[in-house]
Scaffold this active site. Structure first.
Site, PDB file in Angstrom:
ATOM      1  CG  ASN A  23       2.472   5.130  -1.545  1.00 33.15           C
ATOM      2  OD1 ASN A  23       2.071   4.124  -0.966  1.00 33.15           O
ATOM      3  ND2 ASN A  23       1.725   6.201  -1.715  1.00 33.15           N
ATOM      4  CB  SER A  46       0.561  10.005   2.788  1.00 27.95           C
ATOM      5  OG  SER A  46      -0.562   9.289   3.250  1.00 27.95           O
ATOM      6  CD  GLU A  47      -2.092   5.919  -0.686  1.00 25.58           C
ATOM      7  OE1 GLU A  47      -0.952   6.172  -0.238  1.00 25.58           O
ATOM      8  OE2 GLU A  47      -2.676   4.833  -0.473  1.00 25.58           O
ATOM      9  CG  ASN A  48      -3.851  11.113   2.754  1.00 18.41           C
ATOM     10  OD1 ASN A  48      -2.752  10.573   2.627  1.00 18.41           O
ATOM     11  ND2 ASN A  48      -4.203  11.749   3.849  1.00 18.41           N
ATOM     12  CB  SER A  88      -1.977  12.506  -4.441  1.00 21.07           C
ATOM     13  OG  SER A  88      -1.257  11.554  -3.703  1.00 21.07           O
TER      14      SER A  88
END
Lengths: 220, 232, 232, 220
Positions: A23, A46-48, A88
């Protein structure tokens, strides 16, 4: 000479290992993707809600439904997968992400990090930073060693409100590479032309110098 | 069992001033544009909005802020909105900032009937103040409560007449958890199809969570950060 | 990043006697047939198996029971297996019975990095004995801990070389949560495809959770209760 | 005359309302699906991971990947959706299922239910029963009023280990329909030809008779 942003990113990229899930935060960390060593395959999270982030789209091919955690238009790579934000952060919390690279305003010599709030300034929020630093098993901070006034950002104790405690493992600053150890920051590499004395002068927290400390080499 | 309503106005017609709303989306991606516009038109105020972001000045939740319809914003990041900043600094607007993963998981907890969960984010920071901390296996966790929301308003790519939803790419984000978490869940979709047209293996939100659904119109899908590369 | 292994034997080669295994499936539906057969062949014993059911005498986990490879069974329902009953009554086999939803959610908690969750099932019954009870909003809940499992072994319909998984119909059941919960997760799939062939919107288990994957062979997919209706 | 199993199911089906999501347990509850009133559309949930369960498949069309919580081969109806078991019990726990119908060995006059374990007999497990009774907002029990020895199964207190406490709302037995009230069982309907005296004699728990109690009518 101190490293520029690209060189910081370049150096961090050497920490990537084949098969890592990574990340990358906003700013310098994003640049790390440009320096992934040959033969090393990593998957960018991507943490979304995406594993398998690719480069920015070609002009005219931007897709409003496809953005990264910095809200930038992006693309995907083969094998990518979308999921919801709970999953996520679930995979982050469960330690499935191998490496997290993010920026910081301050890091303490015990690994505390501050990067979300400056008292007196409008607070925009922590976004996913607190989740990432609390849960990632391996956190590298990309940062300038000093602030614009020349004051050290590697401190005995953070002065700003914390984002997370005792979580940073390594710092790559414009002056060198520092592991976080029980004895504080340990300099393991210095930037080409930077002296140990300069590093000592600009590091406010506890600092040791590794016996085998060496100058960084950039071939590329 | 008729979940289909004509449009956003009908879908939100019983939302009153003072209600707590969850609004799906991350940034401007996957936000319920039609319902937000209808809320602006309806003019309800004193809303508590739970949403990861607060839109920009002239799009998304920013439109509700401009009309001073929001009393309290519960979000993880609100940095893209000048009117928001003005109202916050003047004390007109209350803001509760929550780590993004905690926000997502507190929605999920509601949808899964779990009153509270233990989460890592914020331990040792000011986010932990006033919260119960508990150690499991040598690590500290915070007790975080499920959200309680009158309405959840989500945006999906496709939906069917039974309320089953499919999301597209990163426009999924918070939408599925919020869909599960509302006492009443309203879904606007780009394409509404008859029951039976979606692949039952490939539905992200089962219709049992969705109370009202309609096909939205005129999606702008504004891009917040247009980043591109040149063709080499 | 090479997650693909040749077959079940290679996938399970480091599973040792005494290990704790999660095994996906509900009844005989969606069970990892190839890996179970390989475990029988390998002959490891003293296993703790976490699985909703224990198979039937000559299929599924029943095959491991016949060879006395299981020390402890953690399940919600074990009623379909005579050898199981014999070992249980003779004291050879330890059994922990857990409500089905609690079993599923304790797997999910592990996959989401939540050490414990509060759940309703079993309050006021013998399942609650020895468990912490806590009242939220007037209702009692039990504190239930995330499972800790050395390996999770799951069966999917399709998978790709990065470990992304898609399940089919009700063969999904416990497989996705267990896939998230294993320290090492092994997936056997009916069809293994190159990365990029699965629709990224429609993957049930992201590959980040899967450590080894292989295309299984000779699936029997035995039906436990064949119920039909006559054509009228 | 006491109701047969089909009639019990038939009577329960009258409790279905248009738009209900319904979970039907094994045995008599399964039969309820055959008596859904005209004009009423319900969606059947199977807790192993399906909304929109259809009838059994035609011979030769059995699909081993498509079973219900009783492990029987089934079909789906248009609009059906599959999900994992965590989500399945999540929707039950969150109160999204409108009605749960299940069998019982004993019900107490406070709504306690016992249906999973008989001391001295091999214990097969609770499956999803404890989750369902703990979380469903509306539980109807389909059961025989007495056991084969003629002893009441509607008790002041369950003698068997409990599955759930104070959760049953209504019982349809072969003798009648009973609401669970603060005053115990309240008989609101009796089976054709069954007398109130017989119901009183065969009910061990506290029992009241509704003022407007009436005989069940089956037109079908």
């Amino acid at each position: 000479m101190a490293l520029n942003k690209e060189q910081i990113a370049h150096r961090i990229a050497r920490e990537l290992q084949d098969g890592f899930y990574v990340n990358l935060g906003i700013g310098i960390p994003t640049l790390v993707a440009n320096y992934i060593p040959q033969g090393v395959k990593v998957v960018l999270q991507s943490e979304n809600g995406l594993l398998g982030m690719g480069p920015f789209p070609f002009e005219g091919e931007e897709n409003p439904d496809l953005i990264n955690a910095g809200k930038q238009t992006i693309t995907t790579v083969p094998g990518s997968v979308f999921f919801d934000s709970a999953m996520s952060f679930g995979m982050i919390r469960a330690g499935k992400v191998d490496l997290t690279v993010l920026g910081a305003m301050e890091v303490a010599d015990n690994g505390d990090i501050a990067n979300w709030k400056i008292p007196g300034k409008m607070v925009k929020g922590m976004g996913g930073a607190m989740d990432l630093v609390a849960a990632a098993k391996n956190i590298i901070v990309a940062m300038q060693h000093t602030n614009p006034k020349g004051e050290s950002k590697l401190l005995p104790k953070c002065s700003l409100p914390l984002t997370g405690v005792k979580c940073v493992r390594k710092i790559v600053s414009d002056l060198g590479v520092f592991d976080i150890t029980p004895d504080g920051f340990r300099c393991i590499e210095y930037a080409p032309g930077v002296t140990i004395d300069e590093i000592k002068a600009k590091t406010a927290g506890r600092l040791t110098i590794a016996d085998d400390v060496k100058e960084m080499v950039f071939n590329a | 069992m008729n979940k289909v309503v004509a449009n956003a106005e009908e879908a939100i017609k019983d939302i009153q001033s003072g209600a707590t709303l969850m609004l799906g989306g991350f940034g401007l991606c996957g936000i319920p544009e039609n319902c937000i516009n209808a809320l602006v038109k309806k003019g309800v105020d004193s809303l508590t909005c739970i949403s990861n972001n607060a839109g920009v000045d002239d799009f998304g939740i920013g439109l509700l802020l401009q009309q001073k319809q929001v009393k309290k914003m519960v979000a993880s990041y609100v940095g893209e909105n000048a009117e928001f900043e003005r109202q916050l600094l003047s004390g007109e607007l209350e803001v509760e900032l929550i780590p993004q993963g905690t926000l997502a998981t507190r929605c999920m907890a509601a949808g899964y009937g779990m009153p509270a969960v233990y989460l890592l984010a914020g331990v040792g920071t000011e986010v932990a103040e006033g919260k119960e901390t508990r150690n499991f296996n040598g690590k500290d966790y915070l007790l975080e409560y499920a959200f309680d929301s009158d309405f959840a308003i989500v945006k999906a790519w496709k939906g069917d007449t039974q309320g089953n939803l499919v999301f597209k790419e990163t426009a999924r984000n918070f939408n599925p958890m919020m869909a599960m978490a509302g006492k009443i869940t309203i879904a606007e979709v780009e394409e509404l199809v008859p029951a039976g047209e979606l692949d039952p293996n490939q539905v992200h939100t089962p219709g049992i969570y969705v109370h009202r659904i309609f096909q939205g119109t005129n999606y702008e899908k504004r891009i917040e950060q247009r980043t591109t590369r040149k063709r080499s």
